[in-house]
Design a protein around this motif. Structure first.
Motif, PDB file in Angstrom:
ATOM      1  N   MET A  60      -2.087  20.092 -54.718  1.00 53.32           N
ATOM      2  CA  MET A  60      -1.794  20.910 -56.290  1.00 53.32           C
ATOM      3  C   MET A  60      -0.628  19.806 -56.294  1.00 53.32           C
ATOM      4  O   MET A  60      -0.670  19.882 -57.355  1.00 53.32           O
ATOM      5  N   ALA A  61       0.335  19.025 -55.314  1.00 50.84           N
ATOM      6  CA  ALA A  61       1.644  17.930 -55.312  1.00 50.84           C
ATOM      7  C   ALA A  61       0.684  16.553 -55.864  1.00 50.84           C
ATOM      8  O   ALA A  61       1.343  16.886 -57.220  1.00 50.84           O
ATOM      9  N   ALA A  62      -0.680  16.734 -56.162  1.00 51.41           N
ATOM     10  CA  ALA A  62      -0.990  15.685 -56.427  1.00 51.41           C
ATOM     11  C   ALA A  62      -1.258  15.986 -58.179  1.00 51.41           C
ATOM     12  O   ALA A  62      -1.634  15.072 -58.549  1.00 51.41           O
ATOM     13  N   LYS A 113      -5.941   2.523 -44.692  1.00 54.45           N
ATOM     14  CA  LYS A 113      -3.880   1.945 -44.526  1.00 54.45           C
ATOM     15  C   LYS A 113      -4.217   0.994 -46.015  1.00 54.45           C
ATOM     16  O   LYS A 113      -3.364   0.615 -46.833  1.00 54.45           O
ATOM     17  N   LEU A 114      -5.556   0.412 -46.654  1.00 55.44           N
ATOM     18  CA  LEU A 114      -5.634  -0.811 -47.574  1.00 55.44           C
ATOM     19  C   LEU A 114      -6.063   0.123 -48.918  1.00 55.44           C
ATOM     20  O   LEU A 114      -5.193  -0.431 -49.502  1.00 55.44           O
ATOM     21  N   VAL A 115      -7.008   0.903 -48.829  1.00 49.71           N
ATOM     22  CA  VAL A 115      -6.799   2.093 -50.008  1.00 49.71           C
ATOM     23  C   VAL A 115      -6.025   3.324 -49.716  1.00 49.71           C
ATOM     24  O   VAL A 115      -6.781   4.049 -49.560  1.00 49.71           O
ATOM     25  N   PRO A 116      -5.041   3.351 -50.214  1.00 49.26           N
ATOM     26  CA  PRO A 116      -4.596   4.751 -50.097  1.00 49.26           C
ATOM     27  C   PRO A 116      -4.966   6.010 -50.983  1.00 49.26           C
ATOM     28  O   PRO A 116      -5.710   6.215 -51.494  1.00 49.26           O
ATOM     29  N   ASN A 117      -4.610   6.651 -50.646  1.00 52.10           N
ATOM     30  CA  ASN A 117      -5.852   8.108 -50.891  1.00 52.10           C
ATOM     31  C   ASN A 117      -4.418   9.207 -51.808  1.00 52.10           C
ATOM     32  O   ASN A 117      -3.617   8.979 -51.088  1.00 52.10           O
ATOM     33  N   ILE A 118      -4.628  10.047 -52.998  1.00 44.60           N
ATOM     34  CA  ILE A 118      -3.612  10.250 -53.593  1.00 44.60           C
ATOM     35  C   ILE A 118      -3.207  11.124 -53.149  1.00 44.60           C
ATOM     36  O   ILE A 118      -1.873  11.616 -53.533  1.00 44.60           O
ATOM     37  N   GLU A 119      -3.581  12.292 -52.453  1.00 43.24           N
ATOM     38  CA  GLU A 119      -3.330  12.896 -52.102  1.00 43.24           C
ATOM     39  C   GLU A 119      -2.181  12.903 -51.107  1.00 43.24           C
ATOM     40  O   GLU A 119      -1.271  13.887 -50.597  1.00 43.24           O
ATOM     41  N   THR A 120      -2.226  11.515 -50.116  1.00 45.63           N
ATOM     42  CA  THR A 120      -1.253  11.289 -49.170  1.00 45.63           C
ATOM     43  C   THR A 120      -0.153  11.398 -49.762  1.00 45.63           C
ATOM     44  O   THR A 120       1.051  10.373 -49.518  1.00 45.63           O
ATOM     45  N   GLU A 121      -0.395   9.873 -50.695  1.00 47.48           N
ATOM     46  CA  GLU A 121       1.124   8.882 -51.769  1.00 47.48           C
ATOM     47  C   GLU A 121       2.069  10.069 -52.070  1.00 47.48           C
ATOM     48  O   GLU A 121       2.783   9.452 -52.482  1.00 47.48           O
ATOM     49  N   VAL A 122       1.828  10.780 -52.912  1.00 41.21           N
ATOM     50  CA  VAL A 122       2.872  12.439 -53.090  1.00 41.21           C
ATOM     51  C   VAL A 122       3.970  12.238 -51.421  1.00 41.21           C
ATOM     52  O   VAL A 122       4.723  13.110 -52.151  1.00 41.21           O
TER      53      VAL A 122
END
Length: 327
Positions: A60-62, A113-122
Motif C-alpha cells: 500500500m505504501a508503494a 541488492k543490485l536490482v531493488p524491489n519497489i516494495e522495499t524501496e519505500v
C-alpha cells in the motif's frame, strides 16, 4: 545501480509507521494463515503477508509513495519463478559496458541488492529512485492490478516471467520452511498443496497473477514482455537476445563476434550465481544461499503425487485456456 545496505532498526520503525497509517483498512481485509508470516491479507484480489519487507503495508505504501520515471525498467514475477536469474540477466545486459567480467558485481553481490524491489524501496533511508540513474531497474512481486498507477501510465517497459505452477509450489514450500519460525514448525507438502490450489499464497492466487500480466502483454507487447522460466532454460541464448532487444540494449555485431551474449549467459548461470552466494546474507535473517536450491525444471515430480500433479495441471489448463501459455 549501487547495492543496498539494510538498516534493521530503520526498517522496523518504517514498517511500524506504515502499519499505523493503514491499520484501519488492514483490519477489515479477509485473512488466512500465512506461509512465512502469521497471516495473509487479501487486498485487490490478492494475498499479501502480514509482516516482513514484502507485506500488505509496503504494498500500500508503494502505491502511495513510489515515484516511477518513464524511462524505468520493471521486472515482475510471482515468488519462486526465476526472480534471481531474471534480475541477474537484466542487470548484466543493461550494465554490460560498465563492468568487466573479472570484477563484475554479480560475482560478489546478491542480485537482489543490485536490482531493488519497489516494495522495499519505500522503507529505505535513501531510496534508489532518488539517485537519478537512467534507466533505473526495479523489481516487484506485485500483481499487475496493484502496480503504482504511473508505471502503466508512463508506458514503462515491464518484463514478466512465470513458471510451471507445480515447480512454483515445490520451490515456495522449501523456501517458506527456511523462513518459518521454530514455534510454527515446518509445513508439509500436503498443507502447501492445499493452500496453493486454493490460491492462498503470498502474492497469489498464482493463476490470477499470471493472467493479469499475460493479458496486459497481449494488449501492449511493445511495453510488456512475457516469458516462461521453462522456455528461458531450454533456449537461453535466443531468449537473452530477445530480452536485450526488448530492453533497448541489443547486442551489436561486434559484441556477437566477441561472444558477449554467451559471457552474460555464463555469468548468470545457476552454478556461478550460487557459488557467489554461498556465504553472507541479504539482511533480515535471510541468507544469500536461500535463493539457490536447484533451479531445475520438473523437480515437482519428486515431491507431488500423481494425483496432485493432475489436479494442478487441470486447474492450469482451465485458467490459461486461450492465453497461449505453455510450460
Amino acid at each position: 545501480m549501487s547495492s543496498k545496505t539494510f538498516d534493521e532498526d530503520h526498517i522496523a520503525n518504517k514498517l511500524s509507521l506504515f502499519f499505523d497509517r493503514y491499520k484501519s483498512k488492514i483490519i477489515t481485509f479477509p485473512k488466512e494463515k500465512g506461509w512465512m508470516t502469521d497471516e495473509l491479507y487479501m487486498y485487490q484480489g490478492f494475498w499479501f503477508q502480514s509482516a516482513r519487507m514484502f507485506s500488505i503495508m509496503t504494498v500500500m505504501a508503494a502505491q502511495d509513495d513510489f515515484k516511477p520515471h518513464p524511462s524505468d525498467i520493471y521486472l515482475a514475477t510471482q515468488p519462486k519463478c526465476g526472480t534471481t536469474w531474471l534480475k541477474s540477466l537484466v542487470f548484466a545486459i543493461v550494465n554490460r559496458n560498465r563492468y568487466q567480467n573479472e570484477n563484475h558485481p554479480l560475482l560478489s553481490t546478491n542480485p537482489h541488492k543490485l536490482v531493488p524491489n519497489i516494495e522495499t524501496e519505500v522503507v529505505e533511508k535513501i531510496p534508489t529512485y532518488a539517485e537519478g540513474h537512467s534507466p533505473r531497474l526495479f523489481f516487484t512481486h506485485l500483481p499487475c492490478i496493484s502496480l503504482p498507477p504511473s508505471i502503466l501510465d508512463f508506458g514503462c517497459r515491464i518484463v514478466y516471467m512465470c513458471r510451471d505452477p507445480k515447480d512454483v509450489l515445490v520451490s515456495l514450500f522449501h523456501f517458506a520452511n527456511k523462513l518459518r519460525g521454530t514455534s510454527t514448525g515446518p509445513m508439509t507438502v500436503e498443507e502447501a498443496f492445499e493452500k496453493f490450489t486454493k490460491g492462498i499464497t503470498p502474492h497469489g492466487p498464482y493463476w490470477e497473477h499470471v493472467k493479469g500480466y499475460r493479458k496486459a502483454s497481449l494488449e501492449n507487447p511493445s511495453k510488456i514482455l512475457f516469458l516462461t522460466y521453462e522456455n528461458m532454460k531450454s533456449d537461453t541464448e535466443n531468449n537473452v537476445k530477445n530480452l536485450a532487444d526488448f530492453l533497448g540494449y541489443p547486442f551489436t555485431e561486434e559484441e556477437n563476434s566477441r561472444g558477449v551474449m554467451e559471457e552474460i549467459v555464463s555469468l548468470c548461470s545457476f552454478e556461478k550465481l550460487s557459488a557467489a552466494n554461498k556465504h553472507g546474507d541479504l539482511g533480515r535473517g535471510l541468507p544469500n544461499s536461500a535463493f539457490f536450491r536447484q533451479g531445475n525444471v520438473g523437480d515437482s515430480i519428486n515431491y507431488l503425487t500423481p494425483e496432485m500433479i493432475q489436479i494442478l495441471d487441470d486447474i492450469t489448463n482451465k485458467e490459461f485456456h486461450g492465453l497461449d501459455i505453455s510450460f
